[in-house]
Design a protein around this motif. Structure first.
Motif, PDB file in Angstrom:
ATOM      1  N   HIS A  36       0.831  -1.106   0.054  1.00  0.00           N
ATOM      2  CA  HIS A  36      -0.106   0.019  -0.219  1.00  0.00           C
ATOM      3  C   HIS A  36       0.471   1.168  -0.087  1.00  0.00           C
ATOM      4  CE1 HIS A  36      -2.653  -2.691   1.020  1.00  0.00           C
ATOM      5  NE2 HIS A  36      -3.946  -2.218   0.859  1.00  0.00           N
ATOM      6  N   TYR A  37       2.444   0.825  -0.174  1.00  0.00           N
ATOM      7  CA  TYR A  37       2.929   2.196  -0.016  1.00  0.00           C
ATOM      8  C   TYR A  37       4.106   1.879  -0.717  1.00  0.00           C
ATOM      9  CZ  TYR A  37       0.577   3.311   4.314  1.00  0.00           C
ATOM     10  OH  TYR A  37      -0.726   4.092   5.266  1.00  0.00           O
ATOM     11  N   ARG A  38       4.946   3.200  -1.125  1.00  0.00           N
ATOM     12  CA  ARG A  38       5.592   3.583  -2.723  1.00  0.00           C
ATOM     13  C   ARG A  38       7.256   3.867  -1.141  1.00  0.00           C
ATOM     14  NH1 ARG A  38       3.906   5.828  -6.220  1.00  0.00           N
ATOM     15  NH2 ARG A  38       3.664   3.437  -7.458  1.00  0.00           N
ATOM     16  N   TRP A  39       8.155   2.685  -0.511  1.00  0.00           N
ATOM     17  CA  TRP A  39       8.753   3.333  -0.199  1.00  0.00           C
ATOM     18  C   TRP A  39      10.675   4.700  -0.809  1.00  0.00           C
ATOM     19  CZ3 TRP A  39       7.412   4.149   5.055  1.00  0.00           C
ATOM     20  CH2 TRP A  39       6.015   3.046   5.464  1.00  0.00           C
ATOM     21  N   PRO A  40      10.483   5.609   0.277  1.00  0.00           N
ATOM     22  CA  PRO A  40      12.698   5.948  -0.936  1.00  0.00           C
ATOM     23  C   PRO A  40      13.930   4.568  -0.499  1.00  0.00           C
ATOM     24  CG  PRO A  40      11.711   7.102   1.569  1.00  0.00           C
ATOM     25  CD  PRO A  40      10.664   5.867   1.806  1.00  0.00           C
ATOM     26  N   ASP A  41      14.766   4.560  -1.781  1.00  0.00           N
ATOM     27  CA  ASP A  41      15.101   4.150  -1.534  1.00  0.00           C
ATOM     28  C   ASP A  41      15.732   3.696   0.107  1.00  0.00           C
ATOM     29  OD1 ASP A  41      14.168   4.487  -4.152  1.00  0.00           O
ATOM     30  OD2 ASP A  41      16.360   5.601  -5.033  1.00  0.00           O
ATOM     31  N   ASN A  42      16.531   4.839   0.648  1.00  0.00           N
ATOM     32  CA  ASN A  42      17.177   4.054   1.754  1.00  0.00           C
ATOM     33  C   ASN A  42      16.123   3.349   2.590  1.00  0.00           C
ATOM     34  OD1 ASN A  42      15.274   6.387   2.591  1.00  0.00           O
ATOM     35  ND2 ASN A  42      16.415   6.441   4.402  1.00  0.00           N
ATOM     36  N   VAL A  43      15.102   2.685   2.967  1.00  0.00           N
ATOM     37  CA  VAL A  43      13.941   2.375   3.188  1.00  0.00           C
ATOM     38  C   VAL A  43      14.181   0.507   2.684  1.00  0.00           C
ATOM     39  CG1 VAL A  43      11.529   2.023   4.155  1.00  0.00           C
ATOM     40  CG2 VAL A  43      13.029   4.403   3.998  1.00  0.00           C
ATOM     41  N   THR A  44      14.543  -0.006   3.418  1.00  0.00           N
ATOM     42  CA  THR A  44      14.392  -1.855   3.296  1.00  0.00           C
ATOM     43  C   THR A  44      13.165  -2.324   4.157  1.00  0.00           C
ATOM     44  OG1 THR A  44      16.200  -1.619   2.548  1.00  0.00           O
ATOM     45  CG2 THR A  44      15.143  -3.970   3.276  1.00  0.00           C
ATOM     46  N   LEU A  45      12.124  -2.721   3.774  1.00  0.00           N
ATOM     47  CA  LEU A  45      11.196  -3.442   4.430  1.00  0.00           C
ATOM     48  C   LEU A  45      11.206  -5.219   3.958  1.00  0.00           C
ATOM     49  CD1 LEU A  45       9.672  -1.048   2.955  1.00  0.00           C
ATOM     50  CD2 LEU A  45       7.435  -2.176   4.202  1.00  0.00           C
ATOM     51  N   MET A  46      11.362  -6.386   5.491  1.00  0.00           N
ATOM     52  CA  MET A  46      11.572  -7.565   5.384  1.00  0.00           C
ATOM     53  C   MET A  46      11.016  -8.305   6.351  1.00  0.00           C
ATOM     54  SD  MET A  46      15.466  -8.386   6.476  1.00  0.00           S
ATOM     55  CE  MET A  46      15.642 -10.208   6.601  1.00  0.00           C
ATOM     56  N   ASP A  47      10.929  -9.538   5.735  1.00  0.00           N
ATOM     57  CA  ASP A  47      10.190 -10.312   6.658  1.00  0.00           C
ATOM     58  C   ASP A  47      11.437 -11.116   7.324  1.00  0.00           C
ATOM     59  OD1 ASP A  47       8.777 -12.896   7.765  1.00  0.00           O
ATOM     60  OD2 ASP A  47       7.756 -13.503   5.930  1.00  0.00           O
ATOM     61  N   GLY A  48      10.859 -10.934   8.778  1.00  0.00           N
ATOM     62  CA  GLY A  48      12.492 -11.214   9.460  1.00  0.00           C
ATOM     63  C   GLY A  48      11.631 -12.596  10.493  1.00  0.00           C
ATOM     64  N   GLY A  49      10.289 -12.970   9.947  1.00  0.00           N
ATOM     65  CA  GLY A  49       9.729 -14.378  10.524  1.00  0.00           C
ATOM     66  C   GLY A  49      10.406 -15.082  11.952  1.00  0.00           C
ATOM     67  N   THR A  50      10.873 -15.487  12.712  1.00  0.00           N
ATOM     68  CA  THR A  50      11.331 -15.610  13.879  1.00  0.00           C
ATOM     69  C   THR A  50      13.171 -16.140  13.659  1.00  0.00           C
ATOM     70  OG1 THR A  50      10.828 -18.283  12.847  1.00  0.00           O
ATOM     71  CG2 THR A  50       9.041 -16.489  14.346  1.00  0.00           C
ATOM     72  N   ASN A  51      13.731 -14.988  12.805  1.00  0.00           N
ATOM     73  CA  ASN A  51      14.720 -15.592  11.812  1.00  0.00           C
ATOM     74  C   ASN A  51      16.502 -15.632  13.363  1.00  0.00           C
ATOM     75  OD1 ASN A  51      14.741 -16.839   9.945  1.00  0.00           O
ATOM     76  ND2 ASN A  51      14.623 -15.203   8.536  1.00  0.00           N
ATOM     77  N   GLY A  52      15.660 -14.308  14.248  1.00  0.00           N
ATOM     78  CA  GLY A  52      16.472 -14.581  15.511  1.00  0.00           C
ATOM     79  C   GLY A  52      17.996 -13.898  14.473  1.00  0.00           C
ATOM     80  N   LEU A  53      19.566 -14.435  15.442  1.00  0.00           N
ATOM     81  CA  LEU A  53      20.551 -14.107  14.785  1.00  0.00           C
ATOM     82  C   LEU A  53      20.603 -14.355  13.526  1.00  0.00           C
ATOM     83  CD1 LEU A  53      22.705 -15.973  17.849  1.00  0.00           C
ATOM     84  CD2 LEU A  53      22.616 -13.386  17.190  1.00  0.00           C
ATOM     85  N   MET A  54      20.248 -14.775  12.738  1.00  0.00           N
ATOM     86  CA  MET A  54      20.232 -15.025  11.170  1.00  0.00           C
ATOM     87  C   MET A  54      19.700 -13.283  10.584  1.00  0.00           C
ATOM     88  SD  MET A  54      19.479 -18.543  10.410  1.00  0.00           S
ATOM     89  CE  MET A  54      17.703 -18.302   9.708  1.00  0.00           C
ATOM     90  N   LEU A  55      19.681 -12.727  11.665  1.00  0.00           N
ATOM     91  CA  LEU A  55      19.316 -11.230  11.143  1.00  0.00           C
ATOM     92  C   LEU A  55      20.120 -10.570  11.629  1.00  0.00           C
ATOM     93  CD1 LEU A  55      14.899 -10.836  12.533  1.00  0.00           C
ATOM     94  CD2 LEU A  55      16.411 -11.467   9.971  1.00  0.00           C
ATOM     95  N   MET A  56      21.518 -10.493  11.724  1.00  0.00           N
ATOM     96  CA  MET A  56      22.311  -9.856  12.291  1.00  0.00           C
ATOM     97  C   MET A  56      22.600  -9.148  11.771  1.00  0.00           C
ATOM     98  SD  MET A  56      25.598 -11.005  14.964  1.00  0.00           S
ATOM     99  CE  MET A  56      27.106  -9.521  15.067  1.00  0.00           C
ATOM    100  N   SER A  57      23.187 -10.098  10.493  1.00  0.00           N
ATOM    101  CA  SER A  57      23.757  -8.432   9.214  1.00  0.00           C
ATOM    102  C   SER A  57      22.877  -8.085   8.604  1.00  0.00           C
ATOM    103  CB  SER A  57      24.074  -9.611   7.949  1.00  0.00           C
ATOM    104  OG  SER A  57      23.136 -10.463   7.426  1.00  0.00           O
ATOM    105  N   ASN A  58      21.467  -7.749   8.420  1.00  0.00           N
ATOM    106  CA  ASN A  58      20.646  -7.337   8.148  1.00  0.00           C
ATOM    107  C   ASN A  58      20.468  -5.998   8.784  1.00  0.00           C
ATOM    108  OD1 ASN A  58      19.464  -9.382   6.937  1.00  0.00           O
ATOM    109  ND2 ASN A  58      19.402  -8.537   6.134  1.00  0.00           N
ATOM    110  N   LEU A  59      20.793  -6.251  10.488  1.00  0.00           N
ATOM    111  CA  LEU A  59      20.668  -5.229  11.107  1.00  0.00           C
ATOM    112  C   LEU A  59      21.329  -4.455  11.613  1.00  0.00           C
ATOM    113  CD1 LEU A  59      18.804  -7.257  14.728  1.00  0.00           C
ATOM    114  CD2 LEU A  59      18.011  -5.881  12.370  1.00  0.00           C
ATOM    115  N   MET A  60      22.289  -5.444  10.967  1.00  0.00           N
ATOM    116  CA  MET A  60      24.402  -4.237  11.388  1.00  0.00           C
ATOM    117  C   MET A  60      24.293  -3.794   9.990  1.00  0.00           C
ATOM    118  SD  MET A  60      26.953  -6.578  13.040  1.00  0.00           S
ATOM    119  CE  MET A  60      28.058  -5.508  13.319  1.00  0.00           C
TER     120      MET A  60
END
Length: 161
Positions: A32-56
């Motif tokens: 429903h929205y168009r986001w600026p280039d510096n914004v990433t939307l992501m389904d993180g599910g239940t990935n915990g530590l596997m999200l670390m590189s995305n968070l960093m």
């Protein structure tokens, strides 16, 4: 407009009714929205530590989740700092590790993004059902509008499609 790298992360288990609300919210924001280039939307599910590189890789983390707070189901929360553990993903749960521990690990590795949680009190987060409860499904547009409005106040502006 803010040029920091922003990650909007929907988390939760979509197999457990309202526990998947964060994932459904990020899907709604993508549709429903168009986001600026510096914004990433992501389904993180239940990935915990596997999200670390995305968070960093981000400067500002926006987590969409369900929150176990003191109020009635359907209540929308905005959490920061020590209140992050009210979010199901920021406490010990069936996720691999809680996201607060993952943020601490990011900090130890050299970069911890600023984080905020937008959450909603679930009606049912224990029943095995892929759909949200009708009550929480009905709250999805309002919840997402609040997230978009809050981000706009921080110069992170989305355009409604």
């Amino acid at each position: 407009m803010s040029m920091q790298n922003v990650l909007i992360l929907g988390v939760g288990n979509i197999l457990l009714t309202d526990e998947g609300f964060g994932v459904r919210a990020v899907e709604y924001l993508e549709a429903h929205y168009r986001w600026p280039d510096n914004v990433t939307l992501m389904d993180g599910g239940t990935n915990g530590l596997m999200l670390m590189s995305n968070l960093m890789d981000c400067d500002f983390l926006v987590v969409l989740d369900v929150v176990l707070g003191p109020k009635e189901p359907g209540t929308i929360y905005r959490l920061e700092g020590e209140n992050l553990r009210q979010s199901l993903s920021f406490r010990d749960s069936m996720h691999q590790t809680d996201l607060l521990d993952t943020l601490v690990t990011c900090e130890l590795a050299g970069h911890r993004p600023n984080a905020v949680v937008f959450g909603i009190q679930p009606y049912d987060y224990k029943s095995m059902e892929i759909e949200l409860t009708p009550e929480l499904q009905a709250k999805l547009p309002e919840f997402c509008e609040k997230v978009v409005a809050e981000l706009a106040r921080q110069d992170i502006c989305a355009e409604k499609i």
